[in-house]
Design a protein around this motif. Structure first.
Motif, mmCIF file in Angstrom:
data_model
loop_
_atom_site.group_PDB
_atom_site.id
_atom_site.type_symbol
_atom_site.label_atom_id
_atom_site.label_comp_id
_atom_site.label_asym_id
_atom_site.label_seq_id
_atom_site.Cartn_x
_atom_site.Cartn_y
_atom_site.Cartn_z
ATOM 1 N N GLU A 230 0.888 -1.118 -0.001
ATOM 2 C CA GLU A 230 -0.019 -0.041 -0.232
ATOM 3 C C GLU A 230 0.929 1.169 0.219
ATOM 4 O OE1 GLU A 230 -3.897 1.840 2.562
ATOM 5 O OE2 GLU A 230 -3.138 -0.330 2.958
ATOM 6 N N ILE A 231 1.942 1.222 0.755
ATOM 7 C CA ILE A 231 2.724 2.450 0.669
ATOM 8 C C ILE A 231 3.598 2.550 -0.386
ATOM 9 C CG2 ILE A 231 5.330 2.898 1.703
ATOM 10 C CD1 ILE A 231 4.165 1.538 4.387
ATOM 11 N N LEU B 22 3.520 7.848 8.159
ATOM 12 C CA LEU B 22 5.219 8.058 8.714
ATOM 13 C C LEU B 22 6.015 7.230 8.193
ATOM 14 C CD1 LEU B 22 4.223 8.855 12.792
ATOM 15 C CD2 LEU B 22 4.400 10.428 10.759
ATOM 16 N N ILE B 23 5.734 6.054 8.027
ATOM 17 C CA ILE B 23 6.573 4.820 7.242
ATOM 18 C C ILE B 23 6.889 5.594 5.739
ATOM 19 C CG2 ILE B 23 6.570 2.678 6.316
ATOM 20 C CD1 ILE B 23 4.965 1.665 8.648
ATOM 21 N N GLU B 24 5.962 5.934 5.049
ATOM 22 C CA GLU B 24 6.248 6.356 3.843
ATOM 23 C C GLU B 24 6.937 7.633 3.835
ATOM 24 O OE1 GLU B 24 3.662 9.081 0.219
ATOM 25 O OE2 GLU B 24 2.660 7.472 1.561
ATOM 26 N N SER B 25 6.951 8.519 4.896
ATOM 27 C CA SER B 25 7.856 9.551 5.163
ATOM 28 C C SER B 25 9.140 9.318 5.478
ATOM 29 C CB SER B 25 7.203 10.503 6.240
ATOM 30 O OG SER B 25 8.163 11.630 6.611
ATOM 31 N N ALA C 116 12.785 15.073 11.983
ATOM 32 C CA ALA C 116 12.059 16.242 11.812
ATOM 33 C C ALA C 116 10.655 15.935 10.873
ATOM 34 C CB ALA C 116 12.822 17.119 11.287
ATOM 35 N N GLY C 117 11.021 15.319 9.689
ATOM 36 C CA GLY C 117 9.839 15.103 9.166
ATOM 37 C C GLY C 117 8.925 14.081 9.440
ATOM 38 N N PHE D 140 3.536 13.616 11.933
ATOM 39 C CA PHE D 140 2.936 12.935 13.124
ATOM 40 C C PHE D 140 1.919 13.685 13.678
ATOM 41 C CE2 PHE D 140 2.309 11.759 17.523
ATOM 42 C CZ PHE D 140 1.566 10.419 17.410
ATOM 43 N N VAL D 141 1.813 14.936 13.842
ATOM 44 C CA VAL D 141 0.899 15.868 14.516
ATOM 45 C C VAL D 141 -0.330 16.042 13.695
ATOM 46 C CG1 VAL D 141 0.514 18.060 15.582
ATOM 47 C CG2 VAL D 141 2.701 17.119 15.998
#
Length: 409
Positions: free
Chosen positions: A9-10, A331-334, A385-386, A391-392
């Motif tokens: 999916e990612i 987040l994993i994609e980032s 940082a990313g 996340f927020v």
């Protein structure tokens, strides 16, 4: 546990939004590339400074004598000032706690021969400490020792290239070579990183040179290294005190620069420390600015990505996706994009340094390279940082009701 569907999916999401992925990746790759090049150049300058001290120790002090240029205490101008064994012993004892190694030196040029081979070489009379001051590395045998000095032995230590010139592939250890009619036993062969000229030198005991060739206990110069616990400023003060002491001892005017000359490497060391310190601060500021720019860039992109995917998040929630799974995918994609782009930036940066490295030599930049740990740390900072930036808003978006998310999307 590895979730194949999650990763599929990612990758589908990245493939579907190539422009977004390329934009994110470019920001990170450019930041890491620039960071790598900057630190590589800084290290290249430090390597250049290190090369200045390849031949001798970087904490060395060289003492030379000459002729007086000023009258003093009724003594005439042009008087020759000589250094003797007693001056060497005086310095050695007077500054015992401030000196690491010390040796007198006598330089002479000899015709050296072995059977039918011969050559002209510079032969230097020294004490055992010269091995450390001159950065001599023993290849075979040994260096001069105290027994050689005490008994005025006819032993010689030769450079690697002298051994090749005179002996070919045969070991020189234990053989006798002739220095203008006098035979000396080869007890050591050395190498030196200072280049070919340094490996075509030979060393004799100072006392042997004095006894056979000079007939008195005069020395050409005195070399020493100061205690490494001393700072550059303390070493400079030591050099000044040493100069004053010798001028007084040899009845030389305090302001006579020619009669007693002391070359203190601490002066160059201090200048290099100042330059590298300032350069390090400048590079750090520029590197930090580059890193911050990368952090701001990836953070803004992450916020935009989450906002852009609000409708997608609504659909996922409507199909039963949990908030945790939604946040994980984003987040994993980032992290994946940032890590791959960071590695690409590192490769490009290292490639640029290797490509332009040889041409930078004329600008006093030698072998520009950067430690991978520094770049790895910078990449981790960008990833963190990313991740934090994504996340927020991702957490906030994952809590929105599906109907609202679909309406806003």
């Amino acid at each position: 546990m590895f979730d194949l569907d999650l990763w599929r999916e990612i990758f589908q999401s990245i493939n579907k939004n190539r422009a977004r992925g390329l934009l994110s990746g470019f920001t990170v790759a450019f930041a890491i590339m620039l960071f790598t090049i900057l630190f590589g150049i800084a290290n290249g300058l430090e390597n250049t400074f290190d090369e200045l001290f390849v031949k001798t120790a970087d904490n060395a002090i060289y003492i030379y004598s000459g002729r007086t240029s000023k009258p003093y205490k009724g003594l005439q101008v042009g008087r020759k000032v000589s250094l003797y064994n007693e001056d060497f012993e005086h310095i050695k004892n007077e500054y015992r706690n401030k000196i690491e190694y010390i040796t007198p030196k006598l330089n002479r040029n000899f015709q050296v021969s072995y059977i039918n081979k011969k050559g002209s070489y510079n032969v230097i009379g020294v004490h055992p400490d010269a091995q450390h001051i001159e950065k001599v590395k023993i290849k075979d045998g040994r260096f001069i020792n105290l027994n050689d000095i005490k008994n005025h032995l006819k032993v010689i230590i030769i450079g690697r290239l002298i051994e090749e010139d005179l002996f070919g592939k045969i070991s020189a250890i234990g053989q006798y070579i002739n220095l203008e009619g006098i035979n000396y036993k080869v007890v050591g062969v050395f190498t030196d990183n200072g280049g070919d000229s340094q490996e075509r030198l030979a060393y004799l005991p100072t006392t042997t040179v004095q006894q056979i060739y000079i007939g008195k206990d005069a020395v050409g110069e005195i070399n020493l290294t100061y205690n490494r616990k001393m700072s550059s400023d303390e070493a400079l003060t030591f050099g000044t005190d040493l100069t004053k002491n010798l001028r007084k001892r040899k009845n030389v005017a305090p302001t006579d620069q020619r009669a007693i000359r002391v070359n203190n490497m601490a002066l160059q060391t201090k200048g290099i420390e100042t330059m590298t310190g300032g350069l390090g601060i400048l590079i750090f500021i520029i590197g930090l600015g580059t890193l911050i720019a990368g952090i701001v860039g990836i953070s803004n992109i992450m916020i935009f990505i989450v906002k852009e995917r609000t409708k997608e998040i609504g659909i996922r929630k409507a199909l039963g996706a949990t908030p945790k799974s939604i946040v994980s995918i984003i987040l994993i994609e980032s992290v994946l994009i940032t890590a791959l782009a960071g590695y690409l930036g590192l490769l490009i940066g290292v490639g640029v340094l290797k490509w332009v490295g040889p041409s930078l030599k004329e600008y006093y930049i030698t072998n520009p390279e950067v430690h991978p740990n520094i770049i790895l740390t910078a990449t981790i900072v960008l990833i963190a940082a990313g991740t934090l930036a994504g996340f927020v808003p991702a957490q906030k978006a994952s809590r929105i009701k599906p109907i609202i998310a679909l309406r806003n999307g």
